[in-house]
Structures are given as structure tokens and as C-alpha cells.
Design a protein around this motif. Structure first.
Motif, PDB file in Angstrom:
ATOM      1  N   MET A  55      19.513  19.954 -42.145  1.00  9.55           N
ATOM      2  CA  MET A  55      20.050  19.382 -40.954  1.00  9.55           C
ATOM      3  C   MET A  55      19.614  20.167 -39.770  1.00  9.55           C
ATOM      4  N   GLN A  56      19.618  19.045 -38.607  1.00  8.05           N
ATOM      5  CA  GLN A  56      19.001  19.689 -37.247  1.00  8.05           C
ATOM      6  C   GLN A  56      20.107  19.706 -36.338  1.00  8.05           C
ATOM      7  N   LEU A  57      19.944  20.710 -35.432  1.00  6.36           N
ATOM      8  CA  LEU A  57      20.861  21.243 -34.358  1.00  6.36           C
ATOM      9  C   LEU A  57      20.201  20.709 -33.076  1.00  6.36           C
ATOM     10  N   ILE A  58      20.697  19.786 -32.425  1.00 11.02           N
ATOM     11  CA  ILE A  58      20.390  19.447 -31.075  1.00 11.02           C
ATOM     12  C   ILE A  58      21.337  19.972 -29.977  1.00 11.02           C
ATOM     13  N   GLY A  59      20.586  20.494 -28.875  1.00 10.74           N
ATOM     14  CA  GLY A  59      21.491  21.247 -28.005  1.00 10.74           C
ATOM     15  C   GLY A  59      21.787  20.291 -26.785  1.00 10.74           C
ATOM     16  N   LEU A  60      22.784  20.282 -26.449  1.00  7.37           N
ATOM     17  CA  LEU A  60      23.290  19.438 -25.010  1.00  7.37           C
ATOM     18  C   LEU A  60      23.878  20.240 -24.018  1.00  7.37           C
ATOM     19  N   THR A  61      23.078  20.337 -22.928  1.00 10.96           N
ATOM     20  CA  THR A  61      23.752  21.150 -21.949  1.00 10.96           C
ATOM     21  C   THR A  61      23.528  20.583 -20.450  1.00 10.96           C
ATOM     22  N   GLY A  62      24.055  21.136 -19.525  1.00 10.48           N
ATOM     23  CA  GLY A  62      24.007  20.702 -18.268  1.00 10.48           C
ATOM     24  C   GLY A  62      24.297  21.760 -16.975  1.00 10.48           C
ATOM     25  N   GLY A  63      24.927  21.410 -16.129  1.00  9.70           N
ATOM     26  CA  GLY A  63      25.920  22.309 -15.440  1.00  9.70           C
ATOM     27  C   GLY A  63      27.037  21.811 -15.096  1.00  9.70           C
ATOM     28  N   ILE A  64      27.889  22.482 -14.367  1.00 10.86           N
ATOM     29  CA  ILE A  64      29.388  22.103 -14.044  1.00 10.86           C
ATOM     30  C   ILE A  64      29.339  21.077 -13.082  1.00 10.86           C
ATOM     31  N   GLY A  65      29.802  19.917 -13.420  1.00 12.75           N
ATOM     32  CA  GLY A  65      29.915  18.831 -12.563  1.00 12.75           C
ATOM     33  C   GLY A  65      28.578  17.620 -12.831  1.00 12.75           C
ATOM     34  N   SER A  66      27.896  18.195 -13.571  1.00 13.78           N
ATOM     35  CA  SER A  66      26.527  17.323 -13.814  1.00 13.78           C
ATOM     36  C   SER A  66      26.895  16.031 -14.757  1.00 13.78           C
ATOM     37  N   LYS A 125      15.911  20.210 -30.672  1.00 16.17           N
ATOM     38  CA  LYS A 125      15.568  19.672 -29.158  1.00 16.17           C
ATOM     39  C   LYS A 125      16.671  19.948 -28.373  1.00 16.17           C
ATOM     40  N   VAL A 126      16.529  20.042 -27.253  1.00 14.00           N
ATOM     41  CA  VAL A 126      17.452  20.257 -26.271  1.00 14.00           C
ATOM     42  C   VAL A 126      17.616  19.100 -24.978  1.00 14.00           C
ATOM     43  N   ILE A 127      18.710  18.830 -24.841  1.00 12.40           N
ATOM     44  CA  ILE A 127      19.093  17.648 -23.926  1.00 12.40           C
ATOM     45  C   ILE A 127      19.752  18.009 -22.621  1.00 12.40           C
ATOM     46  N   VAL A 128      19.059  18.052 -21.534  1.00 18.07           N
ATOM     47  CA  VAL A 128      19.806  18.559 -20.336  1.00 18.07           C
ATOM     48  C   VAL A 128      20.376  17.304 -19.457  1.00 18.07           C
ATOM     49  N   VAL A 129      21.533  17.512 -19.092  1.00 21.07           N
ATOM     50  CA  VAL A 129      22.172  16.144 -18.289  1.00 21.07           C
ATOM     51  C   VAL A 129      21.844  16.766 -16.745  1.00 21.07           C
ATOM     52  N   TYR A 130      21.127  16.050 -15.899  1.00 19.69           N
ATOM     53  CA  TYR A 130      20.926  16.463 -14.597  1.00 19.69           C
ATOM     54  C   TYR A 130      21.359  15.592 -13.704  1.00 19.69           C
ATOM     55  N   CYS A 131      21.563  16.161 -12.327  1.00 18.94           N
ATOM     56  CA  CYS A 131      22.206  15.291 -11.220  1.00 18.94           C
ATOM     57  C   CYS A 131      21.717  16.276 -10.028  1.00 18.94           C
ATOM     58  N   SER A 132      21.907  16.013  -8.947  1.00 21.11           N
ATOM     59  CA  SER A 132      21.718  16.916  -7.642  1.00 21.11           C
ATOM     60  C   SER A 132      22.774  17.698  -7.363  1.00 21.11           C
ATOM     61  N   GLU A 133      22.469  18.784  -6.856  1.00 21.67           N
ATOM     62  CA  GLU A 133      23.525  20.102  -6.597  1.00 21.67           C
ATOM     63  C   GLU A 133      24.657  19.383  -5.748  1.00 21.67           C
ATOM     64  N   GLN A 134      24.240  18.357  -4.800  1.00 20.54           N
ATOM     65  CA  GLN A 134      25.367  18.070  -3.897  1.00 20.54           C
ATOM     66  C   GLN A 134      26.310  17.174  -4.381  1.00 20.54           C
ATOM     67  N   GLN A 135      25.600  16.267  -5.661  1.00 17.57           N
ATOM     68  CA  GLN A 135      26.765  15.389  -6.671  1.00 17.57           C
ATOM     69  C   GLN A 135      27.395  16.492  -7.263  1.00 17.57           C
ATOM     70  N   GLN A 136      26.835  17.682  -7.780  1.00 17.25           N
ATOM     71  CA  GLN A 136      27.673  18.469  -8.468  1.00 17.25           C
ATOM     72  C   GLN A 136      28.896  18.852  -7.796  1.00 17.25           C
ATOM     73  N   VAL A 137      28.592  19.366  -6.399  1.00 19.04           N
ATOM     74  CA  VAL A 137      29.659  19.827  -5.619  1.00 19.04           C
ATOM     75  C   VAL A 137      30.785  18.779  -5.272  1.00 19.04           C
ATOM     76  N   ASP A 138      30.241  17.587  -4.974  1.00 19.12           N
ATOM     77  CA  ASP A 138      31.339  16.438  -4.831  1.00 19.12           C
ATOM     78  C   ASP A 138      32.244  16.127  -5.840  1.00 19.12           C
ATOM     79  N   ARG A 139      31.484  16.330  -7.234  1.00 20.49           N
ATOM     80  CA  ARG A 139      32.081  15.874  -8.293  1.00 20.49           C
ATOM     81  C   ARG A 139      33.257  16.999  -8.718  1.00 20.49           C
ATOM     82  N   ILE A 140      32.979  18.451  -8.594  1.00 19.08           N
ATOM     83  CA  ILE A 140      33.702  19.472  -8.744  1.00 19.08           C
ATOM     84  C   ILE A 140      34.903  19.431  -7.834  1.00 19.08           C
TER      85      ILE A 140
END
Length: 225
Positions: free
Chosen positions: A1-12, A128-143
């Protein structure tokens, strides 16, 4: 079995991507859900939090006042370290139990959804590692919209984590969540196909290796007879 990492930042938009993977039938181990579970009233982690931060971090229901505790630790790296020491051992133990359960069920791969995948040094266990990405301003607006925070409070949360650009540079795959939800969903569908193909290939490779070793062992036994 393989482990796939999914991460990002708050609001991403990590949780959105995780939900799309789940809708496709993927097994998800959600660190945020586990983090809520391990601090239920009366648990060991709950007792350690109360011991270190006092009764004032409790709601009348005895649940942890996460908003108050968050405001205390996100502005103080020392207190944030103490909180991590209170919770991380129990979070990791529950993760391991869930990984074992999925392995016993015969899952070919499991997605570990964790906002602190890099910070907690968990990437060394990931195929494998997956990162969910957006701009910092989008993070701020969403939070600000989601949590009713001020911009300063939102930025404080963002800077308490490793920057998204740094995580993105270390990712195997990147999901760009700066556009529409449909655009994000289509990227998840594409990645799901790639991960399934990867796990299928490695699964076949493992069985070929096992079969080869069995044939060699049988050949040796025949020579000894």
C-alpha cells in the motif's frame, strides 16, 4: 500500500481537493478530523492542554475553545510548540492505526490529508506529495470570509505555517486552486488517474518480484532433492 500526502496552507483549498478525492472513492486519513477527535473531553491530549493552558480554554460544554486557544498559540511560537507536544503524539498514533486498518483492508493507496505534512516531517513516508496552491491574497480573503477574522489575524495564521511557495517547490504534484471549483475538480480527477496507474504498476511489480523469488526458491529446492 502506498501513502500519498495531500497538503497546502490554511485557506488554500486543501479540504476541497480532499473532498473531491473522497468522492472518487479514495481512502482519506484526515489529520484535521483526527486532531478534533484526540482532544475530546477527558482524553489524554485534552488533559494535557488543560494542564498547560488552564481552564479558561474550555467552553461550558468542556470542549476545547479552539478559537481562543488558536489566538493564544498562533501569536506565540513557544505556546504553539507546547500545544503540538500535547496533541501530536496522539494524532500520530491515530494516523498509524488508520493506516494499518486501510492496509488490512487491501487498499492500494491511501491519501494522508495533513496541513503540516512538511512541518511534521511526514513526507519521508509518502510515495508522492500533492500540494494545493493559491495566492497568499486568496488565502487571506478566504480565511477572512470563512472564519470572520481580520486581515491581520488571517495573515498571522498563514505566516505560522511554511509558505505555500516553498511547499509547492517540494511537491510531486500541484493542484492550482486559484480558479473555479470545476477547474480544481478536473485536476483532482487527472491526478486520481495518475495515482491509480502508479499504484497498479507498483502492485504488479511487487507480485512479479514475489513470483520470481518463489520460482527461484522452488528451483533451488529441486536441485537439492
Amino acid at each position: 500500500m502506498q501513502l500519498i500526502g495531500l497538503t497546502g496552507g490554511i485557506g488554500s483549498g486543501k479540504s476541497t481537493a480532499s473532498r473531491y478525492f473522497e468522492n472518487l472513492g479514495c481512502a482519506i486519513i484526515d489529520a484535521d478530523v483526527i486532531a478534533h477527535k484526540v482532544v475530546e473531553p477527558g482524553s489524554k491530549a485534552w488533559k494535557e492542554i488543560v494542564k498547560n493552558f488552564g481552564q479558561e480554554v474550555l467552553l461550558p460544554s468542556q470542549q476545547i475553545n479552539r478559537q481562543l486557544l488558536g489566538s493564544m498559540v498562533f501569536s506565540d511560537p513557544g505556546k504553539r510548540k507546547i500545544l503540538n507536544q500535547c496533541t501530536h503524539p496522539y494524532i500520530r498514533r491515530e494516523m498509524m492505526l488508520q493506516i494499518l486498518w486501510n492496509f488490512l483492508q487491501g487498499k492500494k493507496f491511501v491519501i494522508l490529508d495533513s496541513p503540516l505534512l512538511f512541518e511534521s516531517k511526514l513526507t519521508k513516508w509518502m510515495k508522492k506529495v500533492i500540494v494545493v496552491y493559491c495566492s497568499e491574497q486568496q488565502q487571506v480573503d478566504r480565511i477572512v470570509k470563512r472564519n470572520n477574522f481580520t486581515e491581520d489575524e488571517a495573515k498571522q495564521r498563514i505566516t505560522s505555517q511554511m509558505s505555500l511557495s516553498e511547499k509547492r517547490s517540494m511537491a510531486d504534484y500541484v493542484i492550482d486552486n486559484s480558479g473555479t471549483l470545476e477547474h480544481t475538480r478536473l485536476q483532482v480527477v487527472d491526478l486520481h488517474q495518475k495515482i491509480r496507474a502508479l499504484s497498479h504498476y507498483h502492485g504488479l511489480h511487487l507480485w512479479i518480484l514475489i513470483a520470481t523469488l518463489f520460482i527461484l526458491l522452488l528451483f533451488v529446492l529441486l536441485l537439492l532433492l
